[in-house]
Design a protein around this motif. Structure first.
Motif, short mmCIF file in Angstrom:
data_model
loop_
_atom_site.label_atom_id
_atom_site.label_comp_id
_atom_site.label_asym_id
_atom_site.label_seq_id
_atom_site.Cartn_x
_atom_site.Cartn_y
_atom_site.Cartn_z
N ARG A 112 18.42 -3.60 0.29
CA ARG A 112 17.81 -2.35 -0.19
C ARG A 112 17.25 -1.53 0.96
O ARG A 112 17.43 -0.32 1.02
N ALA A 113 16.60 -2.20 1.88
CA ALA A 113 16.02 -1.51 3.02
C ALA A 113 17.11 -0.89 3.89
O ALA A 113 16.98 0.25 4.36
N VAL A 114 18.19 -1.61 4.09
CA VAL A 114 19.31 -1.09 4.89
C VAL A 114 19.90 0.15 4.22
O VAL A 114 20.14 1.17 4.88
N TRP A 115 20.12 0.07 2.91
CA TRP A 115 20.69 1.23 2.21
C TRP A 115 19.76 2.43 2.27
O TRP A 115 20.19 3.56 2.47
N GLU A 116 18.46 2.20 2.11
CA GLU A 116 17.51 3.31 2.19
C GLU A 116 17.53 3.95 3.57
O GLU A 116 17.51 5.18 3.70
N GLN A 117 17.59 3.12 4.61
CA GLN A 117 17.65 3.66 5.97
C GLN A 117 18.97 4.41 6.20
O GLN A 117 18.98 5.46 6.85
N LEU A 118 20.05 3.87 5.66
CA LEU A 118 21.34 4.55 5.81
C LEU A 118 21.30 5.92 5.15
O LEU A 118 21.73 6.92 5.73
N TYR A 119 20.77 6.00 3.93
CA TYR A 119 20.70 7.29 3.23
C TYR A 119 19.81 8.27 3.97
O TYR A 119 20.12 9.45 4.06
#
Length: 182
Positions: A112-119
């Motif tokens: 989740r953290a990776v996806w949030e940072q990617l977005y």
């Protein structure tokens, strides 16, 4: 509807129906979207058949289908970026394509953290770079198809994606270092 018009539509459906549906299905995410696009193609064909003569019926049908597929992707992409962070269904769709799901809570938190940072990093990009990256990497649309519906040369699209990747590497490296305590 005249008998001639009905005959021409029936002949086109018989000749191109299955192939056209297969063509559309290979380019969209689900059967419902494929059937909607096919129905729209047939509707447009029935509207045009008498007013404008269509010499290459197959070519015309496939061109209209391609245009509708592109329209659907654009609409999805525009709605995705206008809303900022994606909803849970969109996150799940993208996550399923790129990350294997694990039941470990720590792994889920990190994902989740990776996806949030990617977005967040994607939102920092210029729209042209962001769109090319999303279409090519997340939606898996080949550069040739992207070039067809944007009107941009493939080389320019590759360059835009390259700059997007450089930015994302830089931004996500900082996050990666924080996550791994380097």
């Amino acid at each position: 509807m005249t008998d001639e018009k009905q005959r021409r539509i029936t002949a086109a459906i018989s000749a191109y129906g299955k192939g056209l549906l297969g063509f559309i299905r290979r380019r969209v995410n689900n059967d419902a979207d494929a059937e909607d696009i096919l129905q729209d193609v047939w509707y447009r064909f029935s509207s045009v058949i008498n007013s404008h003569p269509v010499e290459q019926v197959g070519g015309w049908l496939y061109r209209v289908a391609t245009n509708r597929i592109v329209d659907k992707r654009r609409k999805k992409s525009e709605s995705f970026w206008k809303t900022g962070m994606p909803d849970e269904a969109e996150k799940a769709e993208y996550a399923a394509a790129l990350v294997a799901v694990d039941d470990n809570p720590e792994v889920k938190y990190q994902e989740r953290a990776v996806w949030e940072q990617l977005y967040r990093a994607l939102e920092e990009l210029p729209a042209a770079q962001r769109d090319v990256f999303v279409w090519h990497e997340l939606e898996q649309i080949p550069f040739v198809e992207i070039a067809a519906f944007t009107g941009e040369p493939v080389g320019k699209l590759v360059s835009r994606k390259h700059y997007a990747v450089l930015h994302l590497r830089k931004r996500l490296k900082i996050f990666y270092d924080e996550l791994t305590d380097k």
